[in-house]
Scaffold this motif. Structure first.
Motif, mmCIF file in Angstrom:
data_model
loop_
_atom_site.group_PDB
_atom_site.id
_atom_site.type_symbol
_atom_site.label_atom_id
_atom_site.label_comp_id
_atom_site.label_asym_id
_atom_site.label_seq_id
_atom_site.Cartn_x
_atom_site.Cartn_y
_atom_site.Cartn_z
ATOM 1 N N MET A 1 0.842 -1.180 0.000
ATOM 2 C CA MET A 1 0.000 0.000 0.000
ATOM 3 C C MET A 1 0.882 1.237 0.000
ATOM 4 N N ALA A 2 0.736 2.086 -0.976
ATOM 5 C CA ALA A 2 1.481 3.336 -1.031
ATOM 6 C C ALA A 2 0.739 4.394 -0.217
ATOM 7 N N VAL A 3 1.452 5.013 0.696
ATOM 8 C CA VAL A 3 0.879 6.050 1.542
ATOM 9 C C VAL A 3 1.413 7.393 1.070
ATOM 10 N N ALA A 4 0.505 8.335 0.867
ATOM 11 C CA ALA A 4 0.930 9.677 0.464
ATOM 12 C C ALA A 4 1.725 10.308 1.604
ATOM 13 N N ARG A 5 2.774 11.014 1.242
ATOM 14 C CA ARG A 5 3.606 11.666 2.252
ATOM 15 C C ARG A 5 4.292 12.884 1.652
ATOM 16 N N TYR A 6 4.731 13.752 2.521
ATOM 17 C CA TYR A 6 5.540 14.897 2.126
ATOM 18 C C TYR A 6 7.017 14.519 2.270
ATOM 19 N N ASP A 7 7.871 15.169 1.504
ATOM 20 C CA ASP A 7 9.310 14.983 1.660
ATOM 21 C C ASP A 7 9.774 15.798 2.863
ATOM 22 N N THR A 8 10.680 15.228 3.637
ATOM 23 C CA THR A 8 11.219 15.933 4.792
ATOM 24 C C THR A 8 12.671 16.304 4.539
ATOM 25 N N THR A 9 13.119 17.334 5.219
ATOM 26 C CA THR A 9 14.529 17.724 5.165
ATOM 27 C C THR A 9 15.039 17.892 6.588
ATOM 28 N N PRO A 10 16.310 17.547 6.815
ATOM 29 C CA PRO A 10 16.875 17.680 8.163
ATOM 30 C C PRO A 10 16.974 19.145 8.581
ATOM 31 N N VAL A 11 16.875 19.358 9.874
ATOM 32 C CA VAL A 11 17.066 20.674 10.476
ATOM 33 C C VAL A 11 18.157 20.520 11.520
ATOM 34 N N ASP A 12 19.058 21.473 11.593
ATOM 35 C CA ASP A 12 20.110 21.440 12.602
ATOM 36 C C ASP A 12 19.458 21.592 13.971
ATOM 37 N N SER A 13 19.662 20.630 14.842
ATOM 38 C CA SER A 13 18.998 20.652 16.154
ATOM 39 C C SER A 13 19.426 21.849 16.995
ATOM 40 N N ARG A 14 20.519 22.496 16.651
ATOM 41 C CA ARG A 14 20.930 23.694 17.395
ATOM 42 C C ARG A 14 19.985 24.858 17.140
ATOM 43 N N GLU A 15 19.176 24.749 16.051
ATOM 44 C CA GLU A 15 18.178 25.784 15.780
ATOM 45 C C GLU A 15 17.004 25.707 16.751
ATOM 46 N N TYR A 16 16.862 24.590 17.432
ATOM 47 C CA TYR A 16 15.720 24.379 18.308
ATOM 48 C C TYR A 16 16.201 24.342 19.746
ATOM 49 N N THR A 17 15.913 25.387 20.483
ATOM 50 C CA THR A 17 16.392 25.471 21.861
ATOM 51 C C THR A 17 15.315 25.120 22.872
ATOM 52 N N ASP A 74 2.185 21.695 18.931
ATOM 53 C CA ASP A 74 1.389 20.517 18.563
ATOM 54 C C ASP A 74 -0.103 20.717 18.800
ATOM 55 N N SER A 75 -0.501 21.956 19.063
ATOM 56 C CA SER A 75 -1.927 22.227 19.256
ATOM 57 C C SER A 75 -2.574 22.888 18.035
ATOM 58 N N VAL A 76 -1.769 23.317 17.080
ATOM 59 C CA VAL A 76 -2.293 24.004 15.891
ATOM 60 C C VAL A 76 -2.960 23.008 14.953
ATOM 61 N N GLN A 77 -4.096 23.399 14.421
ATOM 62 C CA GLN A 77 -4.773 22.615 13.390
ATOM 63 C C GLN A 77 -4.668 23.394 12.080
ATOM 64 N N THR A 78 -3.991 22.820 11.088
ATOM 65 C CA THR A 78 -3.821 23.522 9.822
ATOM 66 C C THR A 78 -5.110 23.547 9.011
ATOM 67 N N LYS A 79 -5.928 22.527 9.170
ATOM 68 C CA LYS A 79 -7.191 22.382 8.429
ATOM 69 C C LYS A 79 -6.972 22.510 6.921
ATOM 70 N N ASN A 80 -5.866 21.920 6.459
ATOM 71 C CA ASN A 80 -5.529 21.911 5.040
ATOM 72 C C ASN A 80 -6.036 20.662 4.335
ATOM 73 N N ASP A 81 -6.840 19.868 5.032
ATOM 74 C CA ASP A 81 -7.386 18.619 4.477
ATOM 75 C C ASP A 81 -6.290 17.646 4.022
ATOM 76 N N ASP A 82 -5.159 17.658 4.725
ATOM 77 C CA ASP A 82 -4.059 16.763 4.362
ATOM 78 C C ASP A 82 -3.579 15.926 5.539
ATOM 79 N N MET A 83 -4.442 15.725 6.537
ATOM 80 C CA MET A 83 -4.034 14.951 7.715
ATOM 81 C C MET A 83 -3.509 13.567 7.344
ATOM 82 N N PRO A 84 -4.157 12.820 6.425
ATOM 83 C CA PRO A 84 -3.573 11.516 6.063
ATOM 84 C C PRO A 84 -2.153 11.633 5.498
ATOM 85 N N LYS A 85 -1.903 12.676 4.731
ATOM 86 C CA LYS A 85 -0.564 12.864 4.157
ATOM 87 C C LYS A 85 0.439 13.261 5.245
#
Length: 164
Positions: A1-17, A74-85
């Motif tokens: 089963m192919a699942v739709a997904r977005y491509d991810t890119t790494p983020v330097d963890s030092r950007e997140y304090t 993690d409380s924001v709802q984008t409501k972009n109709d792409d939750m499965p993706k």
């Protein structure tokens, strides 16, 4: 089963304090939700309790990146109709992570009871497609039951994904 997904890119963890005094960040990724309400940057973060390098238990979280506060919300709802993706992206990442760290366990819990139930429904939809070398457990907090193998019809409070 192919699942739709977005491509991810790494983020330097030092950007997140945020929370770095409490947890070690093992990996941080970003991707974008694009839909009727605009474009949102989302981030996936994998952490473990600060200094617990002997443990193979990790927390996986995700949410919308708040540029102003420099936090994953993690409380924001984008409501972009792409939750499965979005959830497909998270699942794809989790599988890749477990291939890289086969002894690891990934713990996930929704920020609200309704989000946890949403994740449970989505897991149930794809349960028959889960590779045989993976285990999904659900946490039942009531009566201190603990983690049991994921099954439909049981209300779980959190989830744990690992390799057999």
């Amino acid at each position: 089963m192919a699942v739709a997904r977005y491509d991810t890119t790494p983020v330097d963890s030092r950007e997140y304090t945020g929370y770095s005094e409490f947890v070690d960040i093992l990996d941080l990724r970003k991707f974008y939700s694009q839909g009727r309400n605009g474009k949102f940057e989302l981030r996936i973060i994998v952490t473990r309790s600060k200094g617990n390098w002997d443990l193979d238990l990790f927390n996986i979280g995700f949410g919308v990146w708040d540029e102003t506060l420099q936090i994953i919300d993690d409380s924001v709802q984008t409501k972009n109709d792409d939750m499965p993706k979005i959830l497909g992206t998270l699942a794809d990442y989790a599988l890749s992570f477990l291939k890289k760290y086969p002894a690891a366990g990934l713990y996930a819990e929704g920020s609200t009871i309704s989000r946890t139930r949403l994740y449970q429904r989505e897991i149930a939809k794809v349960l028959s497609y889960v590779p045989p070398d993976l285990c999904i457990y659900g946490l039942v907090k009531q009566d201190e039951v603990g983690f049991i193998e994921f099954k439909r019809g049981t209300n779980f409070d959190a989830f744990l994904l690992s390799r057999r």
